[in-house]
Design an enzyme around this catalytic site. Structure first.
Site, PDB file in Angstrom:
ATOM      1  N   HIS A  44       0.870  -1.181   0.000  1.00  0.00           N
ATOM      2  CA  HIS A  44       0.000   0.000   0.000  1.00  0.00           C
ATOM      3  C   HIS A  44       0.903   1.226   0.000  1.00  0.00           C
ATOM      4  O   HIS A  44       1.264   1.741   1.062  1.00  0.00           O
ATOM      5  CB  HIS A  44      -0.911  -0.007   1.226  1.00  0.00           C
ATOM      6  CG  HIS A  44      -1.947   1.079   1.220  1.00  0.00           C
ATOM      7  ND1 HIS A  44      -3.145   0.974   1.886  1.00  0.00           N
ATOM      8  CD2 HIS A  44      -1.968   2.305   0.633  1.00  0.00           C
ATOM      9  CE1 HIS A  44      -3.842   2.083   1.712  1.00  0.00           C
ATOM     10  NE2 HIS A  44      -3.140   2.907   0.956  1.00  0.00           N
ATOM     11  N   GLU A  76      -2.504  -1.747  -3.387  1.00  0.00           N
ATOM     12  CA  GLU A  76      -3.728  -1.101  -2.918  1.00  0.00           C
ATOM     13  C   GLU A  76      -3.468   0.357  -2.605  1.00  0.00           C
ATOM     14  O   GLU A  76      -2.347   0.760  -2.272  1.00  0.00           O
ATOM     15  CB  GLU A  76      -4.300  -1.818  -1.701  1.00  0.00           C
ATOM     16  CG  GLU A  76      -3.415  -1.827  -0.479  1.00  0.00           C
ATOM     17  CD  GLU A  76      -4.049  -2.585   0.681  1.00  0.00           C
ATOM     18  OE1 GLU A  76      -3.908  -2.102   1.830  1.00  0.00           O
ATOM     19  OE2 GLU A  76      -4.670  -3.637   0.440  1.00  0.00           O
ATOM     20  N   HIS A 200      -7.691  -7.172   6.827  1.00  0.00           N
ATOM     21  CA  HIS A 200      -7.515  -6.268   7.954  1.00  0.00           C
ATOM     22  C   HIS A 200      -7.704  -7.017   9.276  1.00  0.00           C
ATOM     23  O   HIS A 200      -8.784  -7.545   9.556  1.00  0.00           O
ATOM     24  CB  HIS A 200      -8.461  -5.056   7.910  1.00  0.00           C
ATOM     25  CG  HIS A 200      -7.797  -3.800   8.392  1.00  0.00           C
ATOM     26  ND1 HIS A 200      -7.004  -3.007   7.582  1.00  0.00           N
ATOM     27  CD2 HIS A 200      -7.748  -3.232   9.612  1.00  0.00           C
ATOM     28  CE1 HIS A 200      -6.534  -1.983   8.271  1.00  0.00           C
ATOM     29  NE2 HIS A 200      -6.963  -2.107   9.510  1.00  0.00           N
TER      30      HIS A 200
END
Length: 250
Positions: A44, A76, A200
């Site tokens: 990310h 992401e 997550h």
């Protein structure tokens, strides 16, 4: 098919970035993860590069291309022009779009598809034109209408935000309620023809129940809990533990 594991290496990069030194090596630990059975790597890249740096992207792209051609690279991030250009330069197999504000510490909610569906359509089309699979970060709250709007963007998948589920490690009753909402969201997505990812705060302890409730869960992307376990068990054994929790035989 068993759920696949993509190892998010942002936490490794964050530790490296505490010093102006090249260790721990994101590339070396990514290699260990893939050797141990991970199906891909996730990053990310945030605008301030506080975790993964933009210069890490070609290194990890080359690692996968040269040594693990069956693995996938998942990038992401929030779909700013800078982020989209990074994706087009790196050509990951999958792009996961998230609605993060640049100041956020970490992703903590999915898209409001009622407000963003039309905005997302040309972004999704641009990425898919480049040959990239597109996944959209989604709240797993059982909102069927939101899932239909996610499908209308042209995306291939949604990624269920499992932070609230992971946060219930000390409250199994609430965890079971949240798990059922995640399951209903996944059910709706699959009916619409969307594949389902999740990520997550997933752990070896809470993964089996998630995979049982969503047996067609395509992929989980895990960083924080996996990196924490790697401090205790080592990267290779930790990846094997997570793969087994996903239902894989390793």
């Amino acid at each position: 098919m068993p759920t696949t594991l993509s190892v998010n290496v942002n936490a490794i990069a964050m530790l490296r970035n505490r010093r102006d030194l090249p260790w721990p090596s994101v590339e070396a630990l990514g290699r260990l993860a893939l050797q141990a059975g991970a199906s891909g790597l996730t990053v990310h890249p945030r605008p301030d590069q506080r975790h993964i740096r933009f210069t890490d992207l070609p290194v990890l792209r080359a690692l996968i291309d040269d040594e693990f051609p069956k693995a996938e690279f998942n990038i992401e991030g929030y779909p700013s022009e800078e982020f989209l250009a990074l994706c087009e330069q790196t050509e990951p197999e999958q792009v996961t779009l998230v609605p993060d504000d640049p100041s956020q510490a970490t992703s903590d909610h999915g898209f409001d598809f009622r407000a963003t569906s039309e905005w997302l359509k040309p972004i999704v089309a641009r990425l898919k034109k480049g040959g990239m699979r597109v996944s959209l970060f989604a709240d797993g709250d059982g909102d069927v209408e939101a899932v239909k709007l996610a499908k209308a963007t042209g995306a291939d998948r949604i990624e269920l935000y499992t932070g609230p589920y992971g946060g219930c490690f000390d409250n199994p009753e609430l965890g079971a309620e949240i798990l059922e909402r995640l399951g209903k969201t996944a059910d709706a997505a699959l009916v619409e023809g969307l594949d389902v990812n999740a990520g997550h705060d997933l752990t070896v302890a809470n993964l089996p129940a998630l995979v049982k409730r969503i047996p067609r869960l395509a992929e989980v992307s895990i960083g924080h809990g996996l990196t924490a376990d790697a401090l205790e068990y080592g990267m290779a054994e930790t990846v094997r533990r997570f793969c087994r929790a996903c239902g894989q035989k390793v």
